[in-house]
Write a protein that holds these residues in place. Sequence first.
Motif, mmCIF file in Angstrom:
data_model
loop_
_atom_site.group_PDB
_atom_site.id
_atom_site.type_symbol
_atom_site.label_atom_id
_atom_site.label_comp_id
_atom_site.label_asym_id
_atom_site.label_seq_id
_atom_site.Cartn_x
_atom_site.Cartn_y
_atom_site.Cartn_z
ATOM 1 N N VAL A 10 0.834 -1.188 0.000
ATOM 2 C CA VAL A 10 0.000 0.000 0.000
ATOM 3 C C VAL A 10 0.873 1.243 0.000
ATOM 4 O O VAL A 10 1.936 1.263 0.601
ATOM 5 C CB VAL A 10 -0.964 -0.009 1.216
ATOM 6 C CG1 VAL A 10 -0.198 0.178 2.504
ATOM 7 C CG2 VAL A 10 -2.043 1.059 1.078
ATOM 8 N N ILE A 12 1.714 4.629 1.190
ATOM 9 C CA ILE A 12 1.400 5.407 2.383
ATOM 10 C C ILE A 12 2.436 6.522 2.523
ATOM 11 O O ILE A 12 3.635 6.292 2.413
ATOM 12 C CB ILE A 12 1.426 4.514 3.637
ATOM 13 C CG1 ILE A 12 0.275 3.510 3.591
ATOM 14 C CG2 ILE A 12 1.317 5.355 4.879
ATOM 15 C CD1 ILE A 12 0.426 2.390 4.569
ATOM 16 N N GLY A 57 4.338 -1.508 16.081
ATOM 17 C CA GLY A 57 5.679 -1.944 15.692
ATOM 18 C C GLY A 57 6.664 -1.862 16.845
ATOM 19 O O GLY A 57 7.466 -2.779 17.074
ATOM 20 N N PRO A 75 -3.253 -8.148 4.047
ATOM 21 C CA PRO A 75 -3.378 -6.855 3.352
ATOM 22 C C PRO A 75 -4.831 -6.531 3.031
ATOM 23 O O PRO A 75 -5.250 -6.539 1.891
ATOM 24 C CB PRO A 75 -2.552 -7.050 2.084
ATOM 25 C CG PRO A 75 -2.611 -8.516 1.823
ATOM 26 C CD PRO A 75 -2.717 -9.197 3.168
ATOM 27 N N VAL A 77 -8.357 -3.945 4.029
ATOM 28 C CA VAL A 77 -8.858 -2.717 4.640
ATOM 29 C C VAL A 77 -10.369 -2.820 4.780
ATOM 30 O O VAL A 77 -11.022 -3.570 4.056
ATOM 31 C CB VAL A 77 -8.506 -1.459 3.806
ATOM 32 C CG1 VAL A 77 -7.016 -1.187 3.844
ATOM 33 C CG2 VAL A 77 -8.996 -1.611 2.376
ATOM 34 N N THR A 101 -0.146 6.370 10.650
ATOM 35 C CA THR A 101 0.480 5.200 11.280
ATOM 36 C C THR A 101 1.240 4.324 10.297
ATOM 37 O O THR A 101 2.011 3.467 10.708
ATOM 38 C CB THR A 101 -0.605 4.297 11.908
ATOM 39 O OG1 THR A 101 -1.479 3.836 10.873
ATOM 40 C CG2 THR A 101 -1.411 5.050 12.950
ATOM 41 N N SER A 102 0.982 4.500 9.006
ATOM 42 C CA SER A 102 1.461 3.605 7.950
ATOM 43 C C SER A 102 0.983 2.165 8.173
ATOM 44 O O SER A 102 1.596 1.213 7.717
ATOM 45 C CB SER A 102 2.981 3.678 7.763
ATOM 46 O OG SER A 102 3.652 2.895 8.692
ATOM 47 N N LEU A 103 -0.125 2.041 8.860
ATOM 48 C CA LEU A 103 -0.768 0.734 9.015
ATOM 49 C C LEU A 103 -2.099 0.755 8.251
ATOM 50 O O LEU A 103 -2.623 1.815 7.945
ATOM 51 C CB LEU A 103 -1.060 0.452 10.498
ATOM 52 C CG LEU A 103 0.140 0.391 11.435
ATOM 53 C CD1 LEU A 103 -0.329 0.296 12.878
ATOM 54 C CD2 LEU A 103 1.042 -0.787 11.087
ATOM 55 N N LEU A 104 -2.642 -0.425 7.971
ATOM 56 C CA LEU A 104 -3.916 -0.498 7.268
ATOM 57 C C LEU A 104 -5.088 -0.460 8.233
ATOM 58 O O LEU A 104 -6.190 -0.047 7.901
ATOM 59 C CB LEU A 104 -3.986 -1.784 6.436
ATOM 60 C CG LEU A 104 -2.958 -1.862 5.311
ATOM 61 C CD1 LEU A 104 -2.979 -3.242 4.687
ATOM 62 C CD2 LEU A 104 -3.228 -0.791 4.263
ATOM 63 N N ARG B 312 -11.860 -5.516 2.217
ATOM 64 C CA ARG B 312 -11.435 -5.793 0.839
ATOM 65 C C ARG B 312 -9.923 -5.731 0.796
ATOM 66 O O ARG B 312 -9.285 -5.214 1.719
ATOM 67 C CB ARG B 312 -12.062 -4.793 -0.123
ATOM 68 C CG ARG B 312 -11.746 -3.361 0.229
ATOM 69 C CD ARG B 312 -12.525 -2.381 -0.647
ATOM 70 N NE ARG B 312 -12.504 -1.054 -0.060
ATOM 71 C CZ ARG B 312 -11.497 -0.192 -0.178
ATOM 72 N NH1 ARG B 312 -10.416 -0.509 -0.872
ATOM 73 N NH2 ARG B 312 -11.553 0.993 0.399
ATOM 74 N N ALA B 314 -6.288 -4.516 0.304
ATOM 75 C CA ALA B 314 -5.729 -3.171 0.335
ATOM 76 C C ALA B 314 -5.276 -2.803 -1.073
ATOM 77 O O ALA B 314 -4.839 -3.662 -1.822
ATOM 78 C CB ALA B 314 -4.559 -3.123 1.305
ATOM 79 N N PRO B 315 -5.417 -1.516 -1.414
ATOM 80 C CA PRO B 315 -4.954 -1.106 -2.741
ATOM 81 C C PRO B 315 -3.467 -1.431 -2.912
ATOM 82 O O PRO B 315 -2.683 -1.227 -1.985
ATOM 83 C CB PRO B 315 -5.178 0.406 -2.748
ATOM 84 C CG PRO B 315 -5.746 0.775 -1.443
ATOM 85 C CD PRO B 315 -5.940 -0.423 -0.618
ATOM 86 N N ARG B 317 0.330 -1.171 -4.031
ATOM 87 C CA ARG B 317 1.235 -0.037 -4.096
ATOM 88 C C ARG B 317 1.543 0.277 -5.558
ATOM 89 O O ARG B 317 1.759 -0.614 -6.370
ATOM 90 C CB ARG B 317 2.530 -0.388 -3.362
ATOM 91 C CG ARG B 317 3.479 0.773 -3.178
ATOM 92 C CD ARG B 317 4.656 0.329 -2.349
ATOM 93 N NE ARG B 317 5.470 -0.656 -3.043
ATOM 94 C CZ ARG B 317 6.466 -0.325 -3.863
ATOM 95 N NH1 ARG B 317 6.758 0.935 -4.089
ATOM 96 N NH2 ARG B 317 7.174 -1.255 -4.454
ATOM 97 N N ALA B 328 6.128 3.082 11.508
ATOM 98 C CA ALA B 328 5.766 2.526 12.802
ATOM 99 C C ALA B 328 6.968 1.930 13.523
ATOM 100 O O ALA B 328 6.907 1.653 14.706
ATOM 101 C CB ALA B 328 4.711 1.450 12.609
ATOM 102 N N VAL B 329 8.028 1.741 12.781
ATOM 103 C CA VAL B 329 9.148 1.009 13.380
ATOM 104 C C VAL B 329 10.442 1.791 13.189
ATOM 105 O O VAL B 329 10.724 2.320 12.128
ATOM 106 C CB VAL B 329 9.274 -0.375 12.701
ATOM 107 C CG1 VAL B 329 10.529 -1.070 13.155
ATOM 108 C CG2 VAL B 329 8.064 -1.219 13.027
#
Lengths: 280, 331
Positions: A10, A12, A57, A75, A77, A101-104, B312, B314-315, B317, B328-329
């Motif tokens: 994704v 992001i 994370g 993956p 959403v 958050t860069s999370l889904l 559904r 995820a789109p 990339r 997050a990390v």
Amino acid sequence: MSLFKERQYVRIRVDREADDSLWMKCKACGELVFKRRVRENNNICPNCGEYFFLTAGERIESLVDPGSFEDLTAPIVTDDPLGFVDSQPYSDRLREAQEKTSLLDAVVIGRAAIDGVPVILGAMDFRFIGGSMGSVMGEQLCRAMETAIAEHRAFVLVSSSGGARIQEGMFSLLQMAKTVTVRRHLAEAGLPFLSVMAYPTSGGVQASIASLGDILIAEKGALIGFAGRRVIQQTISEELPQHFQTESFALERGQIDRVARREDLRDELALALGYFVEAR
Amino acid sequence: MSDERTLDLLEAKIEELRQLNSADGIDLSKEIARLEEKLDHLRQKLYANLSDWERVKLARHPKRPYALDYLQSAFEGFYELRGDRVVGDDRALLAGLARLGGRTVVVLAQQKGRTTEENKERYFGMPRPQGFRKARRAIQLADRFGFPLVSLIDTPGAYPGLEAEEHNVGATIAESLLAMAEARVPTLAVVIGEGGSGGALAIGLADCVLMLENAIFSVITPEGAASILWKDKDKAKEAASALQMTADRLLALGLIDGIIPEPLGGAHRDAAKTSAALQSELVRRLAELEVIPAEDRRRRRDARYRAIGRFRPAPMRDPEAPAAPEGAVRD
Ligand SMILES: [Zn+2]
């Protein structure tokens, strides 16, 4: 090295703004502290010991054996099944949360080892709409438990959630029933479930999966409860004790097994898991 | 619903004329027929196209039949089992043995009060940990003896209070849910009025979930959603629609199995008729469930709940875009 380097499905935009500054002000003691020190210290204020939120994370990294984490977060959403709009469309809230958050969604799951013991680990991320449980979190938690069953691993879940994702209406409420159903399968498979309650473990998450661990461990500084302080005060004009719904409140009332400081949580989990490994 | 008063007055007038008609031998049947037509017309006008908010008000209507009313009419011989064996007995969530269509069932029933005094005792129908512990006990009793379980759901939600939290209300809801997930007997749940959040769902994980036509089932009250999401208590109407909490919406979303019709104007307009509809539907659904072998039935229930959720892929990339850094990390 990133724990999630394999994830690239994704696009992001990551907001690095917070990372650009070297210093941060502790909301508890007001002291300006060196951000890197805070991060190296499990997001604990080096001055006063205040716990700041861990992202999913960061939480995972603080618990697992280095290099052992393998991201299994599906993956997917949410489909926004109600097309929900309040003061803002749910789809906008989601996009903001995903960018922030860069999370889904609000939970990350994966394979890991804790002190050599193979586990399936889930960690919620409070930054993502209050760590609320909707269709996606319910699905991820069920897949996590099903993988634990398939691979004969223990299940460890670190909750940090305000409860159900209101914007998904009954779909979110019913995730309680869904996760409880699969939790029963985990029990039937004879696999241990260690439930860690962090700040906050409340609402529909506390009233379902989080409370059904074989062992309940609260992180120091946790909030554990069903109804919020404000809701209770609106209903009854009763004075609530200072330590209401804290980990010590819960421990005193027999609601949890153990309390661990953040810096000790990994050892606490390793210790508990050890008993189950020996029994096998 | 101020128009309800007009309805009430018309109904009273018709009743009065009927009595005159039979008592005095005067023929008033034309007048009665005229008024009945007017009444029908008014009912149609008022109730044929109820808004979501009007349904919320009907679901909470003070004259609406409550669980005990149905226990007296649709069931026979309700034999109440009281107490959680720990601290007390909840009067907002009742449990007991009863007969439905001649056979023994275990009933869980959420009960609101009619009077101020009764509501004080019943906490306005909001169960406390005592109630959820009792529910779990009753579910396990049903399972032990192979009695089908019937839940009558009608609560604004679990009671929010200091004592409830001290007794870990959240965990008692979770344990009640788990007991329902474990049950091998046929389980039926009917939302008869308000299905408020976790306190309602605690006894609502079932093989078959039904709603009365004007009942509601929601993750949060419209008022609660209005104040949390809209930051405006006056947006409860909007919240009621947005949350999709009515029986017709939930059936369309595939989250319930059926709707039991109510008389025009709501269950309270003809409680006996509503009760008869409830009874026949329960008996019919129970018969359907009972022919399924127990293990299959539970597998079906598991599969039903496992499948709930809308998501559904995820789109993907964009391959042109730079790889997303993982915020997050830390490295
Ligand atoms: Zn500090």
